[in-house]
Design a protein around this motif. Structure first.
Motif: not given
Length: 231
Positions: A171-180, A158-163, A189-191
């Protein structure tokens, strides 16, 4: 609910039928499904279909509220059975009459309404005490009674997402990286973008959840079920 509840009800009904010399041709159950709607009750719908196909003379239930906890729906079932000449029976009444349908159907419906009021009252008391009031929120764990604690591994995400969002990442780039990185999402599941942004009006999604900023919100949303679909 007690996991044996359904089997216990079936056992009682079998004994009742045996005592009256009735042959049990089929059994039907809707385990862990609310009796507040018909459309999401495959067991009950199958029982009605069997009755209309002439496969039974009697539909036996432990009580009228096992058929439905809604007066309109209970009356609908009773009318359909009556139309095809199938008797509705319970452990208390071998012939459920219109009066039984009206009285017990109203009691069952009022029971659900009162249960809702008590649940809401308990949730309000939890909210005023700063305790959890609903489903689990990513990053937190709640114990019986509503006490919450932080799940540090999820909290770091959560902290990483907000930073990263504050630094200008989408949000798309963050979600893609978390899934990667194969980081499990809130439901395991996925983000995706909606996981992060959610709904503005409902105040959900990681970036819109005010609790992450220390603000607890109560009673923002009311959930109601469509009586026709059960959704």
């Amino acid at each position: 609910q007690n996991a044996r509840s359904i089997e216990d009800q079936l056992d009682l009904c079998r004994r009742h039928a045996e005592a009256r010399g009735w042959t049990v041709s089929q059994t039907f159950a809707d385990a862990a499904i609310s009796g507040a709607a018909l459309a999401n009750r495959p067991g009950l719908l199958a029982a009605l279909a069997a009755a209309e196909a002439g496969q039974a003379d009697v539909l036996l239930a432990e009580h009228e509220d096992r058929i439905a906890r809604n007066l309109e729906h209970l009356a609908h079932v009773a009318n359909r059975l009556s139309f095809v000449g199938v008797r509705l029976a319970t452990l208390q009444n071998d012939q459920v009459s219109t009066l039984h349908v009206a009285f017990n159907g109203a009691l069952a419906q009022e029971y659900l309404a009162e249960l809702g009021r008590k649940t809401s009252r308990g949730m309000r008391a939890n909210a005023e005490a700063g305790l959890a009031t609903g489903s689990r929120l990513y990053g937190y764990r709640s114990a019986e009674g509503g006490a919450t604690s932080i799940v540090e591994e999820e909290a770091n995400v959560v902290r990483e997402i907000f930073r990263r969002y504050a630094a200008g990442e989408t949000p798309r780039a963050i979600a893609w990286d978390l899934n990667a990185k194969q980081t499990p999402g809130p439901r395991g599941g996925g983000w995706n973008v909606s996981t992060l942004l959610g709904s503005r009006s409902r105040g959900n999604g990681i970036l819109r959840t005010e609790l992450y900023a220390g603000v607890k919100v109560w009673n923002r949303m009311t959930v109601v079920k469509d009586p026709a679909t059960g959704r």
